[in-house]
Design a protein around this motif. Structure first.
Motif, PDB file in Angstrom:
ATOM      1  N   SER A  27       0.832  -1.204   0.000  1.00  0.00           N
ATOM      2  CA  SER A  27       0.000   0.000   0.000  1.00  0.00           C
ATOM      3  C   SER A  27       0.862   1.248   0.000  1.00  0.00           C
ATOM      4  CB  SER A  27      -0.909   0.010   1.235  1.00  0.00           C
ATOM      5  OG  SER A  27      -1.825  -1.056   1.211  1.00  0.00           O
ATOM      6  N   LEU A  64       2.216   2.001  -3.481  1.00  0.00           N
ATOM      7  CA  LEU A  64       1.190   2.571  -4.363  1.00  0.00           C
ATOM      8  C   LEU A  64       0.849   4.005  -3.965  1.00  0.00           C
ATOM      9  CD1 LEU A  64       0.453  -0.707  -4.872  1.00  0.00           C
ATOM     10  CD2 LEU A  64      -1.407   0.423  -6.065  1.00  0.00           C
ATOM     11  N   TRP A  73      -5.431  -2.978  -8.255  1.00  0.00           N
ATOM     12  CA  TRP A  73      -4.205  -2.172  -8.166  1.00  0.00           C
ATOM     13  C   TRP A  73      -3.429  -2.178  -9.481  1.00  0.00           C
ATOM     14  CZ3 TRP A  73      -1.962  -3.578  -2.646  1.00  0.00           C
ATOM     15  CH2 TRP A  73      -2.613  -2.790  -1.686  1.00  0.00           C
ATOM     16  N   SER A 122      -5.376   0.056 -12.110  1.00  0.00           N
ATOM     17  CA  SER A 122      -5.285   1.488 -11.820  1.00  0.00           C
ATOM     18  C   SER A 122      -3.877   2.009 -12.076  1.00  0.00           C
ATOM     19  CB  SER A 122      -5.703   1.772 -10.375  1.00  0.00           C
ATOM     20  OG  SER A 122      -4.822   1.177  -9.454  1.00  0.00           O
ATOM     21  N   SER A 123      -2.854   1.187 -11.805  1.00  0.00           N
ATOM     22  CA  SER A 123      -1.470   1.618 -12.024  1.00  0.00           C
ATOM     23  C   SER A 123      -1.159   1.758 -13.506  1.00  0.00           C
ATOM     24  CB  SER A 123      -0.505   0.617 -11.373  1.00  0.00           C
ATOM     25  OG  SER A 123      -0.710   0.534  -9.980  1.00  0.00           O
ATOM     26  N   ASN A 155     -10.414   1.805  -7.236  1.00  0.00           N
ATOM     27  CA  ASN A 155     -10.089   2.342  -5.925  1.00  0.00           C
ATOM     28  C   ASN A 155     -11.099   1.873  -4.871  1.00  0.00           C
ATOM     29  OD1 ASN A 155      -8.500   4.437  -4.288  1.00  0.00           O
ATOM     30  ND2 ASN A 155     -10.589   5.149  -4.011  1.00  0.00           N
ATOM     31  N   SER A 183     -10.514  -1.984  -4.032  1.00  0.00           N
ATOM     32  CA  SER A 183      -9.310  -2.233  -3.236  1.00  0.00           C
ATOM     33  C   SER A 183      -9.459  -1.688  -1.818  1.00  0.00           C
ATOM     34  CB  SER A 183      -8.081  -1.628  -3.925  1.00  0.00           C
ATOM     35  OG  SER A 183      -8.212  -0.226  -4.076  1.00  0.00           O
ATOM     36  N   CYS A 199       4.315   2.329  -8.474  1.00  0.00           N
ATOM     37  CA  CYS A 199       3.045   1.643  -8.229  1.00  0.00           C
ATOM     38  C   CYS A 199       3.114   0.171  -8.634  1.00  0.00           C
ATOM     39  CB  CYS A 199       1.917   2.333  -8.987  1.00  0.00           C
ATOM     40  SG  CYS A 199       1.466   3.965  -8.365  1.00  0.00           S
ATOM     41  N   VAL A 229       2.346  -3.562  -6.660  1.00  0.00           N
ATOM     42  CA  VAL A 229       1.477  -4.634  -7.156  1.00  0.00           C
ATOM     43  C   VAL A 229       2.234  -5.955  -7.180  1.00  0.00           C
ATOM     44  CG1 VAL A 229       0.122  -5.449  -9.110  1.00  0.00           C
ATOM     45  CG2 VAL A 229       0.108  -3.020  -8.536  1.00  0.00           C
TER      46      VAL A 229
END
Length: 435
Positions: free
Chosen positions: A257, A260, A324, A327-328, A354, A357, A416, A420
Motif C-alpha cells: 500500500s 502505491l 491495483w 489502476s497503475s 479504488n 481495493s 506503483c 502490485v
C-alpha cells in the motif's frame, strides 16, 4: 445500527469537506505559483501529518473515547478553516498561509480518520464489516470526488476564500452529528503483545474467537469499566508496531500500500500542471479538472454497486491485485494520450478500482486486528501505507523542476507497479470467503 447511521452521515459531510480541500488546495496553489516544487508542497502539506502523527494518533484512539476524539478534531478544523477563510477574504492569502492551514487541518484529520476506522467495528456486527465499509467508502468517494471536486473547481473560480470556509462549516456539522451516537466508545485494553511472540498466523486473514469485537452495542465492551492505562504512550505505540511487524501478511500489505500511495502522491502532486491552465498539455480549466474528479466518483459509485459480485467472483486477493494493477497501468494513459476523451473514461476506471481495493483492505484489517489494538495497529499500518506520501509529493516537485513533469509521471507508474508485484505474492493469504 443507529450509531452507524450517525457515523455514516458525519463521514459523508467530512468527506465532502475533504473533497473541496483536496482539489481546491492545488488549484489555489496554481493561481499563486507555477513552480512544480511549490505546487507540490500542497501535496506535502496535506499528507505530512500522517508521517509525523499516525502512531501517536493510533495510541490515543486506543486510550480514549474514539467518538470524542473525532468531535474535537472536527471542531478544531472548523474553527481553523473559517478563521483562515475570513483572513483570505481580505485578499491577503499567500501560498505559505494556505499551506499552513492545510497542514494544521491535516493534523486534525489524522486523529479523526484513525478513530473513525477504529470505531466502525464498534457500531456494526462483525459479519457486516464489509457492508459497512462499502457504505463508508461510497460516502467518501461521493463526498470527495462526485460533489466536492466539481464544487472546488467552481469555488476557486468565483469565490476563492470559500475553498477554506465551506469545508470549515462542513467539518463543524460533521462534529455535531457525531453527538447523536449514544454510549461510550473507549475500547477495552488489549492483552499485552509479547516482545517476540508472533501475531496470528501470517498466512491467514482470519480472526480468533477471542479477538472478535463486541459490535453493535455502542459501548465498546468493557471500555468504560476498564482499568486506567499504566503504560506510557511510547509503550502503547510499541505494542502496535510489534503486532504489525510480527504479522507477515499485514506487514507485506502495508508495504505494498505504501508503494502505491507514494507513486500516486508523486503522480498527482504534479498532474495538475500536466492538465490545467494555459501551456499545460490538456489546457483544462479548473472547473473541468473538478469534473474529472466527478468522473472518478462516478466510477467509484458504480463500482460500489457491483463490488460484492466482483469480489465474490474473483476472490479478495485476486480482486485486490487486479484492481491495483489496472489502476497503475491506467496512469500511463493520460500521459501518452493527453486528451479529455482519454482522461475522463480513465478517471471512471480509477474510481471503480479504488473502491474495490479500499473495501478489501480495510475490511481485512478490521477482521484481523483485535479491538483493543485496532487504533495502534491501524496507525502503524497507515504510517507505512500513507507516511511516504509527503515524501513522494516532495520528490515529485524536485524531480519535476529538474527533469520535467513527464519524468515524474512515468516514474510514479513504476513505483506503483512494484507495489502490485509485492502483494501479488500474498494472494493465498486472503481467506477464500469474507467473514
Amino acid at each position: 445500527m443507529r450509531a452507524f447511521r450517525f457515523l455514516w452521515s458525519s463521514s459523508a459531510l467530512s468527506n465532502l469537506a475533504d473533497g473541496v480541500l483536496k482539489v481546491g488546495t492545488p488549484l489555489l496553489a496554481v493561481t499563486l505559483t507555477r513552480s512544480p516544487a511549490e505546487v507540490a508542497l500542497a501535496g506535502v502539506a496535506t499528507t505530512l501529518p500522517w508521517l509525523l502523527l499516525a502512531l501517536p494518533a493510533g495510541a490515543v484512539a486506543d486510550r480514549q473515547d474514539r467518538r470524542r476524539i473525532m468531535v474535537l478534531a472536527n471542531a478544531f478544523r472548523a474553527a481553523l478553516l473559517v478563521a483562515v477563510a475570513a483572513f483570505a477574504w481580505s485578499g491577503s492569502l499567500t501560498l505559505w498561509i494556505l499551506l499552513g492551514a492545510v497542514l494544521l487541518s491535516g493534523t486534525a484529520e489524522v486523529f479523526a480518520d484513525t478513530s473513525a476506522q477504529s470505531i466502525l467495528p464498534m457500531t456494526v456486527p462483525s459479519d457486516r464489516l464489509a457492508w459497512a465499509n462499502g457504505r463508508i467508502v461510497g460516502a467518501q468517494t461521493i463526498g470527495n470526488d462526485f460533489i466536492g471536486s466539481p464544487l472546488a473547481g467552481v469555488l476557486v473560480a468565483i469565490l476563492p476564500p470559500a475553498i477554506l470556509g465551506a469545508p470549515g462549516l462542513l467539518y463543524g456539522a460533521a462534529g455535531l452529528l457525531l453527538l447523536g451516537m449514544r454510549g461510550a466508545y473507549r475500547p477495552a485494553p488489549a492483552a499485552p503483545v509479547p516482545q517476540r511472540s508472533p501475531a496470528p498466523h501470517a498466512g491467514a486473514a482470519t480472526v480468533p474467537a477471542s479477538h472478535v469485537p463486541a459490535s453493535g452495542t455502542g459501548t465498546a465492551g468493557a471500555g468504560d469499566a476498564a482499568e486506567p492505562y499504566r503504560r506510557s504512550l511510547a509503550g502503547d505505540i510499541g505494542e502496535g508496531l510489534r503486532y504489525l511487524w510480527a504479522h507477515r501478511f499485514l506487514r507485506r500489505l502495508a508495504v505494498a500500500s505504501g508503494l502505491l500511495n507514494v507513486g500516486n502522491a508523486a503522480y498527482f502532486a504534479v498532474f495538475v500542471l500536466w492538465v490545467v491552465g494555459p501551456g499545460s498539455r490538456m489546457e483544462l480549466s479548473p472547473a473541468a479538472y473538478g469534473l474529472m474528479m466527478t468522473a472518478f466518483a462516478a466510477g467509484a459509485a458504480g463500482g460500489s454497486f457491483v463490488g460484492d459480485r466482483v469480489i465474490g467472483w474473483g476472490g479478495e486477493g485476486r480482486t485486490l491485485v487486479g484492481s491495483w494493477l489496472l489502476s497503475s497501468v491506467l496512469l500511463v494513459a493520460p500521459v501518452l494520450a493527453p486528451h479529455p476523451a482519454v482522461l475522463f473514461p480513465v478517471a471512471v476506471l480509477w474510481g471503480a478500482t479504488n473502491t474495490w481495493s479500499n473495501v478489501i483492505v480495510i475490511s481485512t484489517r478490521q477482521r484481523i486486528i483485535p479491538e483493543g489494538l485496532l487504533g495502534r495497529v491501524n496507525s502503524a499500518y497507515r504510517l507505512i501505507g500513507m507516511g511516504g506520501m509527503p515524501i513522494g509529493a516532495g520528490v515529485a516537485g524536485l524531480v519535476g523542476e529538474a527533469w520535467g513533469v513527464t519524468s515524474v509521471l512515468f516514474a510514479s507508474v513504476a513505483v506503483c507497479l512494484s507495489g502490485v508485484a509485492l502483494i501479488s505474492r500474498s494472494i493465498p493469504a486472503f481467506t477464500p470467503e469474507r467473514s
